[in-house]
Write an enzyme that holds these catalytic residues in place. Structure first.
Site, PDB file in Angstrom:
ATOM      1  CG  ASP A 189      -2.314   0.613   1.000  1.00 18.92           C
ATOM      2  OD1 ASP A 189      -2.538   1.505   0.120  1.00 18.92           O
ATOM      3  OD2 ASP A 189      -3.287   0.021   1.407  1.00 18.92           O
ATOM      4  N   GLY A 256      -4.297   4.282  -8.302  1.00 19.74           N
ATOM      5  CA  GLY A 256      -4.504   4.951  -9.531  1.00 19.74           C
ATOM      6  C   GLY A 256      -3.592   6.306  -9.212  1.00 19.74           C
ATOM      7  CG  ASP A 276      -9.845   1.471  -0.204  1.00 23.11           C
ATOM      8  OD1 ASP A 276      -8.935   1.653  -1.249  1.00 23.11           O
ATOM      9  OD2 ASP A 276      -9.795   1.280   0.709  1.00 23.11           O
TER      10      ASP A 276
END
Ligand code: GAL
Length: 614
Positions: A189, A256, A276
């Site tokens: 992440d 993105g 999300d």
């Protein structure tokens, strides 16, 4: 250098802007297919992730009981192999640099002596026939630390002890995760790069150190895409080192942002294309849209990731089977990873049946790895077509995005098939439809979709249109300056049979039904693998571009050697015919170099119309 040569060089540079543009390194042929090429994601990964079901309040028992269910209810046999851990598993970083596992959450990680280890966990999952996945962050801190301040399972200790992200510990953490603990998948992440700015709630709480954000969500100018890419690239390289057998998956998760569309496929196996997903129809469509026009970016080993499946939750639960089926059809046809995200212990049988539809899964897992592409879009009904690996076979989805009834129509031309008898199979009903000629028409109730497999004679005969083998195309340079890469932006990048903005291809007044549209200053690599004899195309500047917008030189390379170069062409100039031998060529490259584009202007639009391999 003599005065005379100096003068000649100076004159050449001054009078020939095309030559100056040629010096751009990224437009030089690479001579290779420069995708990531590591990891085990020949087809989109399938599995289960606990985040949307349990967030950080996950436990070893909750995950294991879902894994057992997946084994029993047939989902494992249907292909769901990865059982992942998401955020929340860490207690703190130790003084010796290792990460302490939260053993209250994962008692199995306790060891008789020494620090806790996930080794028994991964062995247990492996013995059940699964692969094991884990989660970390490319920065110093993780997402829950910024976004779930009330979570009972946040890392504890001093500021330094709470820094459980990879930054500064890339090699040792990845070695621990893969070599010592035996994981097979890692999701990395990016909140550590985004959410710990001076003055942010995470920093003013006094619990986390401040760092200048490299990702500013929604702001491509303030985001340092190059640095973000460098950090993920390093993780990708280290992963191939700590996994000599190559049996791992690298999931890149900057939602993105940071122009990840441009570099995700060079450094990892999948990359998130949007924020999300939440279990609403609107969110599902939004995430789908972030992937559905990026058909040229995906292929074996590298996938656009519109996020996990929201099936089983909210507007996709057992009371919304129409929506759930559409969601699954869309993810399947765009070759998205299929990661289930709800508590399968409480799944209605109808949802399990839906998620295990073998024929739909086979479309997602087709070996050619082409991403389905939009062939029709009237604002309510969209039609997607995915060329499958068997000659003349196409998967098709017709979807009604709206809340009123509509009709879905697809014809042979849109499927790149010849007019004539088509064999059609309905993949949700799992039955053959009567053989048809002409357009296929289906009534589509609100939010419903039809998913088909259609077989016919390929329209291109013995030739292969580039649009039929997008899984073998890598957009090495997409022609967009990094600062224009807005996160939610879904257009502007190279497309099949359309301009980057979705219009039909047209050069000097002549329309072309097929080909690739792109901005100039782009370079496409095509993995031809010595399978073809000739490459042909008709190239020129697309009419829908800006008339004043400069000239373009079209170049074709085979394994790095020049095969073709056009004169500089302007908009309105007749297209040039390209026909070059490619026998023995592994990688073909199509390069469009813009000459005198103004400094801040987007490069002109170009068309590689009717691009075919013979
Ligand atoms: C988000 C990520 C989610 C989930 C969450 C955990 O950034 O997109 O999929 O992993 O972090 O905190």
């Amino acid at each position: 250098m003599t005065k005379k040569t100096l003068l000649a060089v100076a004159l050449a540079i001054a009078s020939c802007p095309v030559l100056a543009a040629e010096t751009r390194d990224d437009l030089q042929p690479s001579g290779r297919f420069s995708v990531y090429g590591h990891g085990a994601a020949a087809t989109p990964p399938m599995g289960w992730n606990p985040w949307n079901a349990f967030r950080t309040e996950v436990t070893q028992d909750k995950i294991l009981s879902v894994a057992e269910t997946i084994k029993k209810n047939g989902l494992q046999a249907a292909g769901y192999r990865y059982i992942n851990i998401d955020d929340g598993w860490w207690l703190h970083r130790r003084a010796d640099g290792g990460i302490q596992i939260r053993t209250s959450m994962f008692p199995m990680a306790k060891t008789a002596s020494g620090p806790p280890s996930f080794r028994r966990w991964t062995e247990h999952l492996h013995a059940m026939g699964f692969k094991a996945g884990i989660y970390t962050d490319v920065g110093r801190n993780a997402c829950s630390q910024a976004h779930d301040p009330k979570s009972p399972n946040l890392p504890v200790g001093t500021t330094a002890e709470r820094e459980i992200g990879l930054s500064g510990f890339e090699y040792s953490d990845l070695r621990t995760v893969f070599e010592e603990w035996g994981f097979d998948y890692v999701k990395v992440d990016a909140c550590g790069l985004a959410d710990f700015a001076a003055g942010s709630a995470s920093v003013t709480s006094g619990r986390y150190g401040e760092s200048r954000p490299l990702i500013v969500r929604g702001d491509a100018v303030a985001t340092d895409a190059d640095k973000v890419e460098t950090m993920y690239a390093r993780v990708g390289r280290l992963l191939s080192q700590v996994n000599p057998d190559g049996d791992y998956v690298f999931s890149i998760c900057p939602w993105g942002e940071a122009a990840v569309r441009d570099w995700g496929g060079r450094h990892g196996n999948l990359w998130r294309t949007s924020e999300d997903i939440v279990p609403t129809w609107k969110s599902m469509l939004h995430n789908f849209d972030s992937t559905s026009r990026r058909e040229l970016y995906a292929g074996p080993g590298r996938w656009n990731d519109p996020d996990m499946l929201a099936i089983g939750l909210g507007e996709f639960d057992a009371d919304h089977l129409v929506e759930a089926r559409t969601h699954f059809s869309l993810w399947s046809i765009v070759s998205a990873p299929l990661l289930i995200g709800f508590d399968l212990n409480h799944a209605a049988p109808a949802l399990v049946e839906l998620l295990s539809n073998k024929e739909v899964i086979a479309v997602n897992q087709d070996a050619a790895g082409n991403q389905g592409r939009l062939v029709a879009d009237d604002g309510q009904v969209q039609v997607l077509v995915k060329p499958l690996s068997v000659r003349g076979e196409r998967a098709v989805v017709l979807v009604n995005r709206g809340d009123t009834p509509a009709e879905g129509v697809v014809d042979a031309r849109q499927m790149r098939l010849k007019d004539g008898a088509l064999q059609v199979r309905d993949l949700w009903a799992q039955r053959d439809l009567p053989a048809t000629q002409g357009a296929l028409r289906f009534p589509l109730p609100p939010r419903a979709s039809v998913m088909l497999k259609v077989k016919g004679e390929p329209a291109s005969g013995d030739a292969t249109a580039l649009g039929e083998i997008t899984g073998r195309i890598h957009v090495a340079v997409d022609g967009l300056p990094i600062y224009s890469a807005k996160p939610a932006e879904v257009s502007g990048t190279p497309r099949v049979d359309a301009t980057p903005y979705g219009k039909p291809l047209q050069v000097a007044g002549q329309a072309y039904a097929g080909g690739i549209g792109a901005h100039a200053n782009s370079r496409l690599e095509v993995l031809t693998s010595k399978a073809f004899r000739r490459f042909s195309a008709v190239a020129g500047l697309d009419d829908s571009g800006d008339a004043a917008n400069g000239n373009v030189v079209f170049k074709v390379y085979g394994d790095g050697k020049p095969l073709y170069e056009s004169a500089p062409l302007r908009r309105g100039a007749k297209a040039v015919r390209i026909d070059v031998p490619v026998s023995g060529v592994q990688v073909l490259e199509l390069v469009a170099v813009a000459g005198d584009t103004g400094k801040d202007a987007l490069p002109p639009l170009v068309a590689w119309a009717d691009a075919q391999l013979h």
